[in-house]
Scaffold this motif. Structure first.
Motif, PDB file in Angstrom:
ATOM      1  N   LYS A 277       9.262 -38.455 -31.970  1.00 40.05           N
ATOM      2  CA  LYS A 277       8.728 -38.588 -30.757  1.00 40.05           C
ATOM      3  C   LYS A 277       8.828 -40.257 -30.370  1.00 40.05           C
ATOM      4  CE  LYS A 277       7.115 -34.677 -30.553  1.00 40.05           C
ATOM      5  NZ  LYS A 277       8.569 -33.326 -30.637  1.00 40.05           N
TER       6      LYS A 277
ATOM      7  N   GLN B   6      10.925 -42.877 -28.011  1.00 42.08           N
ATOM      8  CA  GLN B   6      11.485 -42.810 -26.557  1.00 42.08           C
ATOM      9  C   GLN B   6      12.826 -43.608 -26.407  1.00 42.08           C
ATOM     10  OE1 GLN B   6       8.103 -43.891 -24.501  1.00 42.08           O
ATOM     11  NE2 GLN B   6       7.809 -41.501 -23.368  1.00 42.08           N
TER      12      GLN B   6
ATOM     13  N   THR C 275      15.951 -48.085 -27.232  1.00 47.04           N
ATOM     14  CA  THR C 275      15.353 -46.807 -27.510  1.00 47.04           C
ATOM     15  C   THR C 275      14.561 -47.834 -25.418  1.00 47.04           C
ATOM     16  OG1 THR C 275      12.981 -48.650 -28.336  1.00 47.04           O
ATOM     17  CG2 THR C 275      14.652 -47.902 -29.670  1.00 47.04           C
ATOM     18  N   LYS C 276      13.031 -47.233 -25.116  1.00 47.40           N
ATOM     19  CA  LYS C 276      12.435 -47.453 -24.110  1.00 47.40           C
ATOM     20  C   LYS C 276      11.700 -48.433 -25.424  1.00 47.40           C
ATOM     21  CE  LYS C 276      12.438 -43.593 -21.320  1.00 47.40           C
ATOM     22  NZ  LYS C 276      11.839 -42.300 -20.717  1.00 47.40           N
TER      23      LYS C 276
END
Length: 371
Positions: free
Chosen positions: A277, A279, A327-328
């Motif tokens: 999960k 991001q 990634t964020k």
């Protein structure tokens, strides 16, 4: 050069108690606990994946955390780069002679596994300090003063730190470059043929308004220090849409914007991050429809549909390719992110990918402003 860096030992972060950075590094990116120290209001946890070591300093004790500084910064931040040097005492004296500020002069720390000597120097890059570490005689898994932690072997997605990118004030790159060259022995690494070290690589925005300037610096020959990349916005950008300016505003000044982590298998690493999960940043929709992009991906031995599905960027030619995914932000303040990178013979950063990253971050920032 005053204090030639030989290798990157670790990257230190300062976060408030309860901030999930340490947990996220383990759960999302396969880092494993290496050693811990709890003293004087600080909890310092070192995590490792391959040769990449992150030191997460939590809390705000009355004194300085071991091997670094408490920058009293307003937001969670990557605040320190720790470099191995041959002689920390001599390095600190040489830097002091150059007029550098050393808030922590050379000091030795000892435990049953041996001794390490370190000094901390302030850098001109915002809140980022540099630790000069001499630990040739230390036999423990991390550093004196830390308790080793036993953990199961990690998944091995990351092997080492590939590069470090600093977000800088507009026009400051030449001054920062000279400082890293004079003080730590870095030298200019051209990102394009015939590049002027004073100008770096300019990546113009598609709108013709503003853009990005990148200046890369490499470590001395024979060292194992990641490439350092300085990023600043070009004139003409608006504060609302420029990713570097947004970082400077949200971070309250210059600092470490992202760390590029090398992975030998970016497909597997990205799959695992997504499964946990994590991001990931979505590339522009038109990226995979660019003329010649499908042929380029196929020539690299990958499938266009799989790269598009996982948001992996690819650039290169003549049998040398670069794959990247971003990634964020790992912080709620949107000030720091990670990059996973795999090289198939390529040594640069891929100008096409730089533009794609710029566009994707810009689009993400625009969506955030609209939400």
């Amino acid at each position: 050069m005053a204090a030639p860096a030989r290798r990157l030992c670790h990257i230190a972060f300062h976060v408030p108690a309860g901030q999930p950075l340490a947990r996220d590094l383990q759960r999302l990116f396969g880092f494993q606990p290496l050693a811990v120290r709890e003293a004087n209001g600080w909890r310092q946890l070192a995590l490792r994946s391959g040769d990449a070591v992150f030191l997460v300093n939590q809390g705000a004790g009355p004194g300085e955390p071991l091997y670094g500084l408490n920058p009293h910064h307003a937001v969670p931040s990557a605040t320190n780069l720790c470099f191995d040097v041959e002689d920390a005492g001599a390095a600190s004296r040489a830097l002091a002679a150059r007029g550098c500020s050393l808030p922590v002069p050379a000091v030795s720390v000892q435990d049953a596994q041996g001794t390490a000597t370190y000094a901390v120097v302030s850098s001109p890059a915002g809140n980022l300090s540099l630790t000069l570490l001499e630990r040739a005689g230390y036999r423990g898994p991390f550093l004196p003063g830390f308790r080793p932690l036993t953990s199961a072997p990690g998944p091995g997605w990351v092997s080492h730190v590939d590069h470090l990118t600093l977000a800088c004030n507009r026009g400051s790159s030449p001054t920062l470059s000279r400082w890293f060259e004079d003080c730590l022995g870095f030298r200019h690494l051209p990102l394009s043929p015939g590049e002027d070290p004073e100008l770096g690589l300019e990546v113009a925005a598609e709108s013709g308004c503003g853009g990005l300037r990148l200046t890369a610096l490499q470590s001395p020959v024979g060292s194992a220090v990641p490439t350092l990349v300085l990023a600043e916005s070009l004139p003409g950008a608006t504060n609302k849409r420029d990713q570097v300016e947004q970082f400077l505003a949200r971070h309250r000044g210059p600092g470490l914007q992202h760390v590029g982590l090398y992975t030998p298998n970016i497909m597997e690493a990205t799959e695992q991050v997504a499964r946990a999960k994590g991001q990931l940043l979505t590339p522009p929709k038109a990226y995979y429809q660019q003329p010649g992009k499908e042929e380029q991906i196929l020539a690299s031995g990958h499938k266009p549909s799989l790269l598009a599905q996982q948001g992996i960027l690819l650039d290169g030619h003549a049998g040398k390719f670069l794959l990247q995914v971003f990634t964020k932000s790992l912080f709620a303040e949107d000030t720091f992110f990670l990059e996973l990178i795999q090289r198939q013979g390529a040594t640069g950063f891929g100008q096409g990918n730089i533009r794609a990253l710029w566009q994707s971050v810009q689009e993400q920032a625009a969506r955030g402003l609209e939400d």
